[in-house]
Write an enzyme that holds these catalytic residues in place. Structure first.
Site, PDB file in Angstrom:
ATOM      1  N   GLU A  29      32.772  73.070  22.870  1.00 14.51           N
ATOM      2  CA  GLU A  29      31.833  72.132  22.210  1.00 14.51           C
ATOM      3  C   GLU A  29      31.480  70.961  23.122  1.00 14.51           C
ATOM      4  O   GLU A  29      31.323  69.821  22.674  1.00 14.51           O
ATOM      5  CB  GLU A  29      32.364  71.714  20.836  1.00 14.51           C
ATOM      6  CG  GLU A  29      32.552  72.948  19.960  1.00 14.51           C
ATOM      7  CD  GLU A  29      32.502  72.715  18.477  1.00 14.51           C
ATOM      8  OE1 GLU A  29      31.935  71.704  18.054  1.00 14.51           O
ATOM      9  OE2 GLU A  29      33.017  73.574  17.741  1.00 14.51           O
TER      10      GLU A  29
ATOM     11  N   ILE B  53      59.843  65.709  27.338  1.00 13.05           N
ATOM     12  CA  ILE B  53      60.967  65.174  26.551  1.00 13.05           C
ATOM     13  C   ILE B  53      61.915  66.306  26.135  1.00 13.05           C
ATOM     14  O   ILE B  53      63.138  66.136  26.136  1.00 13.05           O
ATOM     15  CB  ILE B  53      60.426  64.406  25.314  1.00 13.05           C
ATOM     16  CG1 ILE B  53      59.767  63.102  25.778  1.00 13.05           C
ATOM     17  CG2 ILE B  53      61.535  64.121  24.301  1.00 13.05           C
ATOM     18  CD1 ILE B  53      59.004  62.356  24.697  1.00 13.05           C
TER      19      ILE B  53
ATOM     20  N   PRO C 136      26.534  83.571  29.715  1.00 13.64           N
ATOM     21  CA  PRO C 136      27.265  83.645  30.986  1.00 13.64           C
ATOM     22  C   PRO C 136      26.816  82.561  31.982  1.00 13.64           C
ATOM     23  O   PRO C 136      27.621  82.018  32.726  1.00 13.64           O
ATOM     24  CB  PRO C 136      26.931  85.046  31.503  1.00 13.64           C
ATOM     25  CG  PRO C 136      26.639  85.846  30.267  1.00 13.64           C
ATOM     26  CD  PRO C 136      26.028  84.890  29.288  1.00 13.64           C
TER      27      PRO C 136
HETATM   28  N1  CAA Z   1      22.289  64.881  20.161  1.00 15.16           N
HETATM   29  C1  CAA Z   1      20.973  64.952  19.898  1.00 15.16           C
HETATM   30  N2  CAA Z   1      20.068  65.250  20.845  1.00 15.16           N
HETATM   31  C2  CAA Z   1      20.522  65.474  22.079  1.00 15.16           C
HETATM   32  C3  CAA Z   1      21.878  65.423  22.419  1.00 15.16           C
HETATM   33  C4  CAA Z   1      22.792  65.092  21.394  1.00 15.16           C
HETATM   34  N3  CAA Z   1      24.100  65.032  21.614  1.00 15.16           N
HETATM   35  N4  CAA Z   1      22.023  65.702  23.740  1.00 15.16           N
HETATM   36  C5  CAA Z   1      20.781  65.933  24.208  1.00 15.16           C
HETATM   37  N5  CAA Z   1      19.880  65.799  23.211  1.00 15.16           N
HETATM   38  C6  CAA Z   1      18.435  65.937  23.277  1.00 15.16           C
HETATM   39  C7  CAA Z   1      17.822  64.917  24.233  1.00 15.16           C
HETATM   40  O1  CAA Z   1      17.566  63.694  23.573  1.00 15.16           O
HETATM   41  C8  CAA Z   1      16.538  65.640  24.637  1.00 15.16           C
HETATM   42  O2  CAA Z   1      15.566  65.543  23.636  1.00 15.16           O
HETATM   43  P1  CAA Z   1      14.251  64.622  23.831  1.00 15.16           P
HETATM   44  O3  CAA Z   1      13.567  65.103  25.074  1.00 15.16           O
HETATM   45  O4  CAA Z   1      13.481  64.850  22.568  1.00 15.16           O
HETATM   46  O5  CAA Z   1      14.771  63.215  23.983  1.00 15.16           O
HETATM   47  C9  CAA Z   1      16.969  67.087  24.681  1.00 15.16           C
HETATM   48  O6  CAA Z   1      18.118  67.203  23.850  1.00 15.16           O
HETATM   49  C10 CAA Z   1      17.316  67.594  26.067  1.00 15.16           C
HETATM   50  O7  CAA Z   1      18.330  66.766  26.549  1.00 15.16           O
HETATM   51  P2  CAA Z   1      18.419  66.320  28.052  1.00 15.16           P
HETATM   52  O8  CAA Z   1      17.046  66.046  28.597  1.00 15.16           O
HETATM   53  O9  CAA Z   1      19.413  65.221  28.105  1.00 15.16           O
HETATM   54  O10 CAA Z   1      18.939  67.672  28.716  1.00 15.16           O
HETATM   55  P3  CAA Z   1      20.015  67.881  29.843  1.00 15.16           P
HETATM   56  O11 CAA Z   1      19.883  69.293  30.232  1.00 15.16           O
HETATM   57  O12 CAA Z   1      19.894  66.808  30.880  1.00 15.16           O
HETATM   58  O13 CAA Z   1      21.416  67.621  29.078  1.00 15.16           O
HETATM   59  C11 CAA Z   1      23.241  68.312  27.668  1.00 15.16           C
HETATM   60  C12 CAA Z   1      21.741  68.288  27.915  1.00 15.16           C
HETATM   61  C13 CAA Z   1      23.607  67.007  26.947  1.00 15.16           C
HETATM   62  C14 CAA Z   1      24.048  68.455  28.927  1.00 15.16           C
HETATM   63  C15 CAA Z   1      23.428  69.522  26.738  1.00 15.16           C
HETATM   64  O14 CAA Z   1      23.008  70.687  27.423  1.00 15.16           O
HETATM   65  C16 CAA Z   1      24.845  69.710  26.257  1.00 15.16           C
HETATM   66  O15 CAA Z   1      25.255  69.062  25.298  1.00 15.16           O
HETATM   67  N6  CAA Z   1      25.596  70.623  26.895  1.00 15.16           N
HETATM   68  C17 CAA Z   1      26.897  71.051  26.402  1.00 15.16           C
HETATM   69  C18 CAA Z   1      26.707  72.219  25.480  1.00 15.16           C
HETATM   70  C19 CAA Z   1      27.888  72.441  24.614  1.00 15.16           C
HETATM   71  O16 CAA Z   1      28.455  71.528  24.035  1.00 15.16           O
HETATM   72  N7  CAA Z   1      28.236  73.714  24.457  1.00 15.16           N
HETATM   73  C20 CAA Z   1      29.278  74.083  23.594  1.00 15.16           C
HETATM   74  C21 CAA Z   1      29.077  75.496  23.181  1.00 15.16           C
HETATM   75  S1  CAA Z   1      29.411  75.797  21.523  1.00 15.16           S
HETATM   76  C22 CAA Z   1      31.064  76.049  21.393  1.00 15.16           C
HETATM   77  O17 CAA Z   1      31.860  75.723  22.228  1.00 15.16           O
HETATM   78  C23 CAA Z   1      31.348  76.573  20.066  1.00 15.16           C
HETATM   79  C24 CAA Z   1      32.593  77.281  19.810  1.00 15.16           C
HETATM   80  O18 CAA Z   1      32.568  78.486  19.630  1.00 15.16           O
HETATM   81  C25 CAA Z   1      33.831  76.504  19.549  1.00 15.16           C
END
Ligand code: CAA
Length: 379
Positions: A363, A337, A128
């Site tokens: 995602e 359209i 949430p």
């Molecule tokens: N791939 C690999 N590693 C990643 C990454 C990626 N895309 N994004 C972040 N990381 C890693 C970072 O490198 C970091 O690791 P290190 O410290 O070792 O370098 C760690 O993760 C933390 O990242 P940040 O410090 O950048 O953290 P943040 O809080 O500033 O940002 C974020 C993180 C990118 C915003 C992440 O929280 C994110 O991707 N959020 C979106 C979540 C999401 O996509 N949710 C979807 C839910 S699932 C869904 O929808 C499924 C369904 O049912 C259809």
């Protein structure tokens, strides 16, 4: 660089196209209206080998490459994006994580039946208060003896009320921030696992989305995936691949919108000629065609990089960002359209718009994709 599909890819495309036409299309409209889960179709997708496309045959999968998965996802989603997301979650968000991070016992017990389509999987990261800010997990897991006890709440879980197995993230060590998040394999009948409210959605209505409650949920310690603290890394790695799946889903919706618009504009007459003769319509079709082709190329590129074991974080985010925007715009323009006919259920394009919108949200929202891309660009 060869832009032609191989014979195997063409075969998969044709198989997916035939399946979508014969097995999915006949019930798509009705299932959308009734928000009914396509249980039989999912079973047949499993028999076809589409629920574990990239899983090695050793673990019950089809052993295909990511491009095959993209091609199949486009064809399935073109006919019904609800079926597309069910397939995508099982393939990219569940099977991928188990194949890459699971041990042999976990693969035998969980991956095999999931990859063969005998069981269905779900991925439970969102909460949430932790959607885009996925590191802010409130669900906790405490090890006592041979079991972890999980407490918390998960939200927006695709396949949620129907799944057998769940990959779920929870905090095992709060002091370590995101490095204290772990991933667990849960079964739906584990004690303390509670299926919550089923969501009544705008689009992808035939797919299933719900919340999940964890009330001292008792998980055997051998159901920890990878090691403690690896959960956020597993989730991010999994989502990088998942975004290729959603890009292909969006591509399918965009292609369906475009094909409907082309057909209608050739048939519909106004001012004594088919509306396709009007430049206003031609320009819309041209824009759609360009953006769809660009989306396809971005998505294929991300898939090829993944299969080549190269870095594809930026490319999968780009593909999802661009293809989801293309899907929404193509559906909107297709409705325009079609005029009034586009606004009613009799024609399929209104569903395409409702289905397209979620591809800009789940995602990782489009805004999150821009964060991911810009961080990679500035690295
Ligand atoms: N791939 C690999 N590693 C990643 C990454 C990626 N895309 N994004 C972040 N990381 C890693 C970072 O490198 C970091 O690791 P290190 O410290 O070792 O370098 C760690 O993760 C933390 O990242 P940040 O410090 O950048 O953290 P943040 O809080 O500033 O940002 C974020 C993180 C990118 C915003 C992440 O929280 C994110 O991707 N959020 C979106 C979540 C999401 O996509 N949710 C979807 C839910 S699932 C869904 O929808 C499924 C369904 O049912 C259809």
């Amino acid at each position: 660089m060869d832009f032609n599909l191989t014979e195997e890819h063409i075969y998969i495309q044709q198989t997916a196209r035939d399946f979508a036409k014969n097995e999915i299309a006949p019930t798509a409209v009705d299932r959308d209206i009734k928000a009914e889960f396509p249980a039989e179709i999912v079973t047949k997708l499993g028999e076809l080998g589409f629920m574990g496309m990239m899983v090695s045959p050793e673990w019950g999968g089809s052993g295909l490459d990511t491009l095959s998965y993209v091609i199949a996802m486009e064809e399935i989603s073109k006919v019904d994006a609800s079926v597309g997301v069910i397939m995508s979650v099982n393939n990219s968000l569940v099977c991928h994580g188990l194949q890459k991070y699971g041990n042999d016992e976990q693969k035998e017990k969980y991956l095999k039946p999931l990859a063969m389509g005998q069981k269905l999987g779900a991925f439970a990261l969102s909460e949430p208060e932790a959607g885009s800010d996925a590191t802010d997990q409130k669900s906790v897991a405490e090890l006592k003896g041979d079991y972890y006890y999980l407490n918390g709440m998960k939200n927006w879980i695709t396949n949620g009320t129907k799944a057998d197995y769940y990959l779920l993230q929870a905090v095992t060590d709060k002091s370590k921030g995101y490095k204290g998040i772990s991933t667990f394999i849960l079964e739906r009948d584990f004690e303390g696992f509670e299926i919550g409210k089923k969501e009544d959605k705008l689009g992808i209505r035939s797919s299933d989305t719900c919340s999940i409650g964890l009330n001292n949920c008792k998980v055997p310690k051998e159901n920890l995936l990878g090691s403690e603290g690896l959960g956020f890394k597993i989730a991010m790695d999994t989502l990088n691949g998942g975004r290729i799946g959603i890009a292909s889903q969006a591509l399918g919706i965009a292609q369906a919108s475009y094909e409907a618009a082309v057909k209608y504009s050739k048939e519909r007459k106004a001012f004594d000629a088919p509306i396709a003769h009007l430049q206003a319509i031609q320009f819309k079709l041209a824009d759609m065609a360009v953006n769809i082709e660009a989306s396809r190329m971005l998505t294929y590129k991300a898939a090829l990089l993944k299969d080549a074991n190269e870095k594809y974080i930026k490319e999968s985010a780009m593909a999802k960002l661009y293809a989801s925007k293309t899907a929404v715009n193509a559906a909107l323009e297709s409705i325009q359209i079609h005029g009034g006919y586009g606004y009613v259920r009799e024609y399929l394009v209104e569903r395409y718009l409702r289905d397209a919108k979620i591809t800009e949200i789940y995602e990782g929202t489009s805004e999150i994709q821009k964060i991911v891309i810009s961080r990679e660009v500035l690295r």
